[in-house]
Each structure stands twice: as C-alpha cells, then as structure tokens.
Motif scaffolding. Structure first.
Motif, PDB file in Angstrom:
ATOM      1  N   GLU A 170      36.971  -6.021  88.906  1.00 60.84           N
ATOM      2  CA  GLU A 170      37.132  -4.698  88.658  1.00 60.84           C
ATOM      3  C   GLU A 170      36.973  -4.105  87.245  1.00 60.84           C
ATOM      4  N   SER A 171      35.958  -4.982  86.455  1.00 60.78           N
ATOM      5  CA  SER A 171      36.379  -4.402  85.141  1.00 60.78           C
ATOM      6  C   SER A 171      35.371  -3.462  84.814  1.00 60.78           C
ATOM      7  N   GLY A 172      34.049  -3.198  85.227  1.00 62.45           N
ATOM      8  CA  GLY A 172      33.120  -2.167  85.305  1.00 62.45           C
ATOM      9  C   GLY A 172      32.495  -2.423  84.089  1.00 62.45           C
ATOM     10  N   PHE A 173      32.003  -3.593  83.074  1.00 62.82           N
ATOM     11  CA  PHE A 173      31.462  -3.389  82.001  1.00 62.82           C
ATOM     12  C   PHE A 173      29.848  -3.832  82.198  1.00 62.82           C
ATOM     13  N   VAL A 174      29.558  -4.179  83.430  1.00 63.31           N
ATOM     14  CA  VAL A 174      28.206  -4.222  83.647  1.00 63.31           C
ATOM     15  C   VAL A 174      27.677  -2.939  84.433  1.00 63.31           C
ATOM     16  N   THR A 175      26.838  -2.203  83.534  1.00 61.64           N
ATOM     17  CA  THR A 175      26.246  -0.966  84.082  1.00 61.64           C
ATOM     18  C   THR A 175      25.024  -1.264  84.659  1.00 61.64           C
ATOM     19  N   GLY A 176      24.259  -2.301  84.349  1.00 64.15           N
ATOM     20  CA  GLY A 176      23.090  -2.524  85.003  1.00 64.15           C
ATOM     21  C   GLY A 176      22.651  -3.990  84.588  1.00 64.15           C
ATOM     22  N   ALA A 177      22.052  -4.761  85.503  1.00 64.74           N
ATOM     23  CA  ALA A 177      21.396  -6.200  85.198  1.00 64.74           C
ATOM     24  C   ALA A 177      20.116  -6.456  85.556  1.00 64.74           C
ATOM     25  N   ILE A 178      19.422  -7.099  84.722  1.00 62.40           N
ATOM     26  CA  ILE A 178      18.157  -7.432  85.232  1.00 62.40           C
ATOM     27  C   ILE A 178      17.835  -8.903  84.955  1.00 62.40           C
ATOM     28  N   ALA A 179      16.744  -9.518  85.696  1.00 60.38           N
ATOM     29  CA  ALA A 179      16.594 -11.087  85.496  1.00 60.38           C
ATOM     30  C   ALA A 179      14.902 -11.021  85.057  1.00 60.38           C
ATOM     31  N   VAL A 180      14.508 -11.945  84.178  1.00 55.37           N
ATOM     32  CA  VAL A 180      13.269 -11.937  83.987  1.00 55.37           C
ATOM     33  C   VAL A 180      13.021 -13.389  83.890  1.00 55.37           C
ATOM     34  N   ASN A 181      11.755 -13.813  84.659  1.00 59.31           N
ATOM     35  CA  ASN A 181      11.567 -15.375  84.501  1.00 59.31           C
ATOM     36  C   ASN A 181      10.009 -15.562  84.955  1.00 59.31           C
ATOM     37  N   SER A 182       9.370 -16.530  84.293  1.00 63.85           N
ATOM     38  CA  SER A 182       8.017 -17.071  84.624  1.00 63.85           C
ATOM     39  C   SER A 182       8.034 -17.789  85.978  1.00 63.85           C
ATOM     40  N   ALA A 183       9.268 -18.422  86.355  1.00 67.48           N
ATOM     41  CA  ALA A 183       9.176 -19.110  87.609  1.00 67.48           C
ATOM     42  C   ALA A 183      10.022 -18.510  88.870  1.00 67.48           C
ATOM     43  N   SER A 184       8.962 -18.472  89.721  1.00 68.03           N
ATOM     44  CA  SER A 184       9.532 -17.444  91.021  1.00 68.03           C
ATOM     45  C   SER A 184      10.698 -18.067  91.681  1.00 68.03           C
ATOM     46  N   VAL A 185      10.576 -19.420  91.700  1.00 62.57           N
ATOM     47  CA  VAL A 185      11.886 -20.062  92.396  1.00 62.57           C
ATOM     48  C   VAL A 185      13.345 -19.919  91.570  1.00 62.57           C
ATOM     49  N   ASP A 186      13.060 -19.796  90.425  1.00 60.07           N
ATOM     50  CA  ASP A 186      14.295 -19.450  89.678  1.00 60.07           C
ATOM     51  C   ASP A 186      15.082 -17.891  90.056  1.00 60.07           C
ATOM     52  N   LEU A 187      13.973 -17.226  90.414  1.00 61.16           N
ATOM     53  CA  LEU A 187      14.664 -15.764  90.501  1.00 61.16           C
ATOM     54  C   LEU A 187      15.062 -16.007  91.936  1.00 61.16           C
ATOM     55  N   GLN A 188      14.542 -16.621  92.853  1.00 64.52           N
ATOM     56  CA  GLN A 188      15.084 -16.610  94.099  1.00 64.52           C
ATOM     57  C   GLN A 188      16.245 -17.212  94.540  1.00 64.52           C
ATOM     58  N   GLY A 189      16.759 -17.946  93.418  1.00 64.71           N
ATOM     59  CA  GLY A 189      18.174 -18.646  93.414  1.00 64.71           C
ATOM     60  C   GLY A 189      19.185 -17.790  92.966  1.00 64.71           C
ATOM     61  N   LEU A 190      18.867 -16.346  92.567  1.00 72.26           N
ATOM     62  CA  LEU A 190      19.982 -15.453  92.135  1.00 72.26           C
ATOM     63  C   LEU A 190      20.556 -14.692  93.155  1.00 72.26           C
ATOM     64  N   GLU A 191      21.784 -14.527  93.190  1.00 71.50           N
ATOM     65  CA  GLU A 191      22.618 -14.075  94.241  1.00 71.50           C
ATOM     66  C   GLU A 191      23.005 -12.594  93.945  1.00 71.50           C
ATOM     67  N   HIS A 192      23.184 -12.194  92.755  1.00 72.75           N
ATOM     68  CA  HIS A 192      23.708 -11.010  92.451  1.00 72.75           C
ATOM     69  C   HIS A 192      22.814  -9.965  91.788  1.00 72.75           C
ATOM     70  N   VAL A 193      21.791 -10.397  91.016  1.00 69.62           N
ATOM     71  CA  VAL A 193      20.805  -9.345  90.516  1.00 69.62           C
ATOM     72  C   VAL A 193      20.015  -8.927  91.607  1.00 69.62           C
ATOM     73  N   PRO A 194      20.010  -7.537  91.818  1.00 71.14           N
ATOM     74  CA  PRO A 194      19.116  -7.285  92.890  1.00 71.14           C
ATOM     75  C   PRO A 194      17.535  -7.680  92.951  1.00 71.14           C
ATOM     76  N   GLU A 195      17.029  -7.832  94.022  1.00 66.53           N
ATOM     77  CA  GLU A 195      15.535  -8.322  94.140  1.00 66.53           C
ATOM     78  C   GLU A 195      14.799  -7.348  93.077  1.00 66.53           C
ATOM     79  N   ASP A 196      15.063  -5.884  93.274  1.00 60.39           N
ATOM     80  CA  ASP A 196      14.226  -4.929  92.726  1.00 60.39           C
ATOM     81  C   ASP A 196      14.424  -4.970  91.194  1.00 60.39           C
ATOM     82  N   ASN A 197      15.441  -5.624  90.680  1.00 61.87           N
ATOM     83  CA  ASN A 197      15.562  -5.809  89.287  1.00 61.87           C
ATOM     84  C   ASN A 197      15.222  -7.091  88.598  1.00 61.87           C
ATOM     85  N   GLN A 198      14.414  -7.741  89.564  1.00 56.77           N
ATOM     86  CA  GLN A 198      13.794  -9.045  89.279  1.00 56.77           C
ATOM     87  C   GLN A 198      12.555  -8.991  88.581  1.00 56.77           C
ATOM     88  N   VAL A 199      12.264  -9.613  87.601  1.00 50.08           N
ATOM     89  CA  VAL A 199      10.692  -9.369  87.158  1.00 50.08           C
ATOM     90  C   VAL A 199      10.161 -10.823  86.861  1.00 50.08           C
TER      91      VAL A 199
END
Ligand SMILES: Nc1nc2c(ncn2[C@@H]2O[C@H](COP(=O)(O)OP(=O)(O)OP(=O)(O)O)[C@@H](O)[C@H]2O)c(=O)[nH]1
Length: 388
Positions: free
Chosen positions: A27-56
């Motif tokens: 409950e620290s609250g230091f993450v105001t927002g987070a995105i993930a960027v990748n060129s491999a779709s399979v790597d993005l699919q493995g993420l559990e907490h970065v919302p899908e809308d924030n994946q590029v």
C-alpha cells in the motif's frame, strides 16, 4: 515518490509488473501509472498487472509481433518509428501528477536495450519531470551478443537519462537455478530494493521520526546530477512488543532500548553499503548518497540515522549524503537502503566495455576472413568461365 513506470522489452515488462504487485501489497502508492512496451506479443501476454490497455506492441510492420531477436539496432529503429504509439498510451496515465519517469529494461536483448534510450530521449524532450532509467545487465554466461548489446545500450541509456540505476544479473545469479525461477527470485530482489526507496518518498511528514522524513525531492536530488547509481540493502527481524502494555511497565519508547536501536541501525547501514550492491562498485567513488532506514517507528531513531549518515560520509568522502526514515507501524523488520549515486569505479562496466571492444575487433577480423574464404570458394581459376 510518484512514478510513471515504463517497462521496455521482456525483462522491463516483468519488473514493472512486479513493482505494481509490490506497490499494492505494501500500500505504498508510488506507482501512479505503468505501461509495457514490447515487439513480441507473447511477452506482453505474460504480464499480470500492467492493464492490457497500457500495453503497446511496437514494430508490427517489421517484425509482426515476433520480437527483434536480440538485434539492438532494430530495437532502436522500431522504437523511433513507433514512439507516437507509445506516447498515446502514456497519455492514458496522469503524468502531470508524477515526480519522475522510470524506464526499465534489460540491456542484453534487442527491444529493451535499443528502445529504452530512444524513449528516454523522447520523454526528456517533452516533459519537465526527470527521467530515470533502471537498466539490467546480462549475466556473463549469456554470450557475446548480449554483452555487446549491453555495452552499447549502457553508453546511450546513461546519456539520455537523468540517472541510470543499474542492477547486474551477473552478481545475483545462483548456480543450479533454472533461468525462469532464477529471474523470479532476482526480480523480487530488485523490487524489494528499489521499491523501498520509491515507497519511502511517499510517507507523510507526520509519520516520520523526529524531522527525518525522506521526501521525493531528496531522492531526486541524490539522483540528479546524472551518472550511474547502485543500491545496497540490509534487513533484520525485530520483535514488536505490545505497545500499550509494555510501554506502561518499561516506560518510554515502547520499552525498546534506545542504544540498541541506534546500534542496530548503524550496523545495518554498514551492512547495506559493504554487502552486495545491485551493481558492485568502489563505494568511495560515489558523488552523492542517501540512507533510508525503515521499520516499526519504535525501532527507528534520529541518532541511528545520523550515525549511519556520517559513517557513509566518511566512506564516500562526499559532503552530499542525505538521510531519513521510512516508518512502517506494521513492519516486523528494520531495513536500511543505501543509494550511491554518481559512481565511477565500476569493474563490471569496465569489463563489459573491454569485451565489447575485443568483440568488435574479432567481428571485423571474422568478416574479413569470411570474405576471403568466399572469394576462394567461388574462384575456380577460370575453368568454369565457359559455362557462363
Ligand atoms: N532481472 C531480470 N533480467 C531478465 C529477465 N528477463 C530477461 N532478463 C535479462 O534481460 C536481457 C534482455 O532480455 P529480454 O528483456 O528478454 O530482451 P528484450 O528487450 O525483450 O529483447 P528481444 O527479446 O531481443 O526482443 C537478458 O539478456 C537477461 O539478462 C527477468 O525477468 N529479470
């Protein structure tokens, strides 16, 4: 310290995912927002907490979602071409509320090592908030291409960010561990160290012991001035007595002996500094430093932080050593985190650069040799000329 986290490449995405998990659990609250960027779709699919809308997914026209296969130049090119798409995703998070950006990437591959410096440059052009990097160096056993990528990426990443925080996988791997479970454990270590630092900047002044609150400006001031940083960390379990009852019998600070609390903090600061750093270095080469001690308020005291701070001043020979506390009423450990910034004596980086220089010479020699070999192979002494 309020951060916008950007995970670039597989390692970057996984570490950002873990930061979100840590931020929620504590409950620290230091993450105001987070995105993930990748060129491999399979790597993005493995993420559990970065919302899908924030994946590029970048570079689709060139690599069709299959990654760049450790090609660092291609990683940089597709990041450059698709920076607008990354920006549109960043626009979804409230960047006006943040204290800084943190771009996280493994420096041995192609997507993160090539793309993270490109994005850092773009962010610095657009925003006034500082842009920090968290770069992960590959293990020495990963092979030449990874070392070469890391040497290249290190040079450009450090130039484009306000400070490059570094974690060296090589110093943290354990023999006999599988790659997957090894990274899971290492990522926990990363998040524990950097997370405590970022979380500390989020404590309100009212919760601090004495006046020694750490706020985000102290972290930023320690980091700004550029260069490379490393982190040391040490912890010790403590008993948290029933505050109300015991303090009535023993009087004072919940019955906790002031002197032993001071001694514990001082020795934890030494252990953190002289133990395993995220990037091993000569401590005396640090230009600036910050000491943060965390734990139950009854186990923290002003004197301990002051002693730890002045010891670190002597060790680094720097006048710019800040200190503060991070009280955690529910905590069962006393922790010390030491941030060493502007370090210059770093054997691992020297080694990386040396290997890269030798590799470049060898590559040039191999290219010359294979051109000669090919010429010899197709040279039939004009005997086949008549066929063509
Ligand atoms: N600490 C840590 N390091 C990792 C992890 N995954 C990969 N790495 C390191 O990061 C480097 C880069 O790997 P990736 O992140 O998979 O590469 P990428 O940026 O996605 O680039 P490409 O796979 O080439 O497209 C590797 O050489 C490893 O040293 C992880 O989960 N944790």
């Amino acid at each position: 310290m309020k951060l916008a986290l950007i995970g670039f490449g597989q390692a970057g995405g996984k570490i950002v995912d873990k930061f979100i998990e840590y931020d929620r659990a504590t409950e620290s609250g230091f993450v105001t927002g987070a995105i993930a960027v990748n060129s491999a779709s399979v790597d993005l699919q493995g993420l559990e907490h970065v919302p899908e809308d924030n994946q590029v997914l970048i570079g689709q026209s060139r690599v069709k979602g299959h990654g760049v296969g450790a090609d660092n130049e291609l990683g940089a090119e597709i990041a450059e071409a698709d920076v607008g798409e990354i920006q549109s995703t960043l626009d979804k998070i409230p960047v006006h509320e943040i204290d800084a950006f943190l771009v996280v990437a493994g420096m041995g591959g192609g997507t993160g090592s090539g793309g993270a410096p490109v994005l850092a440059k773009h962010l610095k052009r657009l925003y006034t908030a500082p842009v920090f990097g968290l770069g992960v160096l590959p293990g020495t056993d990963e092979g030449g291409i990874y070392t070469l990528n890391a040497a290249r990426s290190f040079q450009t990443f450090v130039r484009e960010v306000d400070n490059l925080l570094v974690f060296d996988n090589d110093s943290w791997r354990q023999t006999g561990e599988s790659v997957g479970s090894g990274y899971d454990r290492i990522n926990e270590e990363i998040v524990e160290r950097f997370g405590m630092l970022f979380a500390a900047g989020e404590v309100s002044a009212g919760d601090a012991v004495g006046e020694s609150v750490v706020d985000s400006s102290e972290i930023i001031n320690t980091l700004s001035g550029g260069g490379v940083s490393t982190i040391g960390y040490a912890t010790e379990s403590v008993e948290t007595p029933n505050a109300g009852l015991l303090s009535r019998f023993l009087g004072g600070n919940d019955g906790i002996d002031e002197m032993s609390a001071t001694n514990r903090i001082t020795s934890l600061v030494r252990k953190a500094t002289l133990g395993r750093l995220t990037l091993p270095c000569d401590v005396s080469s640090a230009e600036r430093a910050l000491v943060v001690t965390g734990g139950p308020p009854s186990h923290l005291n002003r004197k301990g932080i002051e002693r730890g701070r002045s010891w670190l001043e002597e060790e680094t020979g720097s006048m710019e050593v800040r200190g503060g506390d991070f009280p955690d009423p529910a905590g069962e450990e006393v922790e010390a985190t030491v941030l060493l910034s502007g370090i210059s004596e770093v054997p691992r980086v020297k080694q990386l650069q040396q290997v890269a220089i030798e590799a470049q010479d060898t590559t040039a020699e191999i290219q010359r040799q294979s051109q000669d070999d090919l010429a010899e192979l197709v040279d039939t002494g004009e005997e086949l000329e008549a066929l063509f």
